[in-house]
Write a protein that holds these residues in place. Structure first.
Motif, PDB file in Angstrom:
ATOM      1  N   VAL A  91      39.907  -4.899 -32.221  1.00 37.11           N
ATOM      2  CA  VAL A  91      39.774  -6.091 -32.734  1.00 37.11           C
ATOM      3  C   VAL A  91      38.432  -6.680 -32.080  1.00 37.11           C
ATOM      4  O   VAL A  91      38.164  -6.469 -30.789  1.00 37.11           O
ATOM      5  CB  VAL A  91      41.019  -6.978 -32.250  1.00 37.11           C
TER       6      VAL A  91
ATOM      7  N   SER B  37      39.196  -5.242 -37.051  1.00 35.89           N
ATOM      8  CA  SER B  37      39.683  -6.249 -37.353  1.00 35.89           C
ATOM      9  C   SER B  37      38.832  -7.259 -36.722  1.00 35.89           C
ATOM     10  O   SER B  37      38.675  -6.991 -35.612  1.00 35.89           O
ATOM     11  CB  SER B  37      40.855  -6.403 -37.278  1.00 35.89           C
TER      12      SER B  37
ATOM     13  N   ASP C 175      38.336 -10.975 -41.062  1.00 38.79           N
ATOM     14  CA  ASP C 175      39.673 -10.998 -41.296  1.00 38.79           C
ATOM     15  C   ASP C 175      40.436 -12.366 -41.105  1.00 38.79           C
ATOM     16  O   ASP C 175      41.345 -12.769 -41.527  1.00 38.79           O
ATOM     17  CB  ASP C 175      40.564 -10.038 -40.526  1.00 38.79           C
TER      18      ASP C 175
ATOM     19  N   VAL D 112      47.368  -9.080 -38.143  1.00 42.08           N
ATOM     20  CA  VAL D 112      46.061  -8.655 -38.549  1.00 42.08           C
ATOM     21  C   VAL D 112      46.172  -6.916 -38.307  1.00 42.08           C
ATOM     22  O   VAL D 112      45.803  -6.279 -39.126  1.00 42.08           O
ATOM     23  CB  VAL D 112      44.595  -9.229 -37.970  1.00 42.08           C
ATOM     24  N   LEU D 113      46.501  -6.800 -37.272  1.00 39.88           N
ATOM     25  CA  LEU D 113      46.633  -5.048 -36.895  1.00 39.88           C
ATOM     26  C   LEU D 113      47.780  -4.392 -37.830  1.00 39.88           C
ATOM     27  O   LEU D 113      47.704  -3.264 -38.219  1.00 39.88           O
ATOM     28  CB  LEU D 113      47.022  -4.934 -35.372  1.00 39.88           C
TER      29      LEU D 113
ATOM     30  N   ARG E  42      48.329  -5.107 -40.879  1.00 39.78           N
ATOM     31  CA  ARG E  42      47.801  -4.917 -41.941  1.00 39.78           C
ATOM     32  C   ARG E  42      47.192  -3.710 -42.272  1.00 39.78           C
ATOM     33  O   ARG E  42      47.105  -3.135 -43.459  1.00 39.78           O
ATOM     34  CB  ARG E  42      46.941  -6.001 -42.555  1.00 39.78           C
TER      35      ARG E  42
ATOM     36  N   PRO F 149      43.968  -0.658 -41.524  1.00 36.50           N
ATOM     37  CA  PRO F 149      42.485  -0.783 -41.575  1.00 36.50           C
ATOM     38  C   PRO F 149      42.172  -1.191 -43.321  1.00 36.50           C
ATOM     39  O   PRO F 149      43.028  -0.818 -43.912  1.00 36.50           O
ATOM     40  CB  PRO F 149      42.013   0.780 -41.470  1.00 36.50           C
ATOM     41  N   ILE F 150      40.998  -1.658 -43.387  1.00 32.77           N
ATOM     42  CA  ILE F 150      40.623  -2.019 -44.744  1.00 32.77           C
ATOM     43  C   ILE F 150      39.762  -1.028 -45.444  1.00 32.77           C
ATOM     44  O   ILE F 150      39.288  -0.009 -44.614  1.00 32.77           O
ATOM     45  CB  ILE F 150      39.430  -3.263 -44.624  1.00 32.77           C
TER      46      ILE F 150
END
Length: 161
Positions: free
Chosen positions: A66, A94, A116, A135-136, A138, A140-141
């Motif tokens: 992060v 993130s 994010d 956020v974690l 979810r 990796p993008i």
């Protein structure tokens, strides 16, 4: 490890490997550090003195990371440059931006540029950690223009292309 949810489903908790903080006020940094260590005692927490140093640290990280950044006017451009880097490590990062500006154009701008989440000051460190955990979860993008992932295990091969 799983976290229960109100609808009966559970979500897998993600271990934070690295948190990189840049531009945050000293007292807030200290409070965030304590909160991070409560939830992720083995996490590596780095305080970068500049954006360039923070980006350099991103290149060294392994696993879920992060990046906590204080907003400044050039940040959307810098976020776009970071997300465009041709390294798979960037997709494991993130980005959470904090700021004092209530203008929705700022929050939308930083999220469109690659963040994010945008949090308005004052920030409660416990709430920040809860948002980091969300956020974690979810995962990796997938970066624009990059190849979809391939999953290979002993008995399974999945190519998402």
């Amino acid at each position: 490890m799983t976290n229960g949810s109100t609808n009966g489903k559970s979500r897998k908790a993600v271990d934070l490997k690295t948190a990189i903080m840049v531009g945050l006020e000293p007292k807030l940094r200290e409070d965030i550090l304590v909160s991070i260590k409560v939830f992720w005692p083995n996490a590596n927490v780095i305080t970068a003195s500049s954006w360039e140093e923070a980006v350099g640290e991103v290149g060294k990280t392994e696993g879920p990371t992060v990046l906590l950044v204080e907003y400044w006017d050039m940040l959307p451009e810098k976020l776009g440059q970071l997300r465009a880097l041709p390294t798979p490590k960037v997709s494991d990062v993130s980005i959470i931006v904090s700021g004092h500006r209530e203008d929705f154009i700022v929050s939308v701008g930083v999220m469109e540029a690659g963040a994010d989440l945008y949090l308005l000051h004052p920030i409660n460190p416990a709430e920040l950690v809860a948002r980091m955990r969300a956020v974690l979860r979810r995962g990796p993008i997938l970066l624009k223009g990059s190849s979809p992932p391939t999953i290979v295990t002993k008995n399974l091969f999945v190519d998402f292309e």
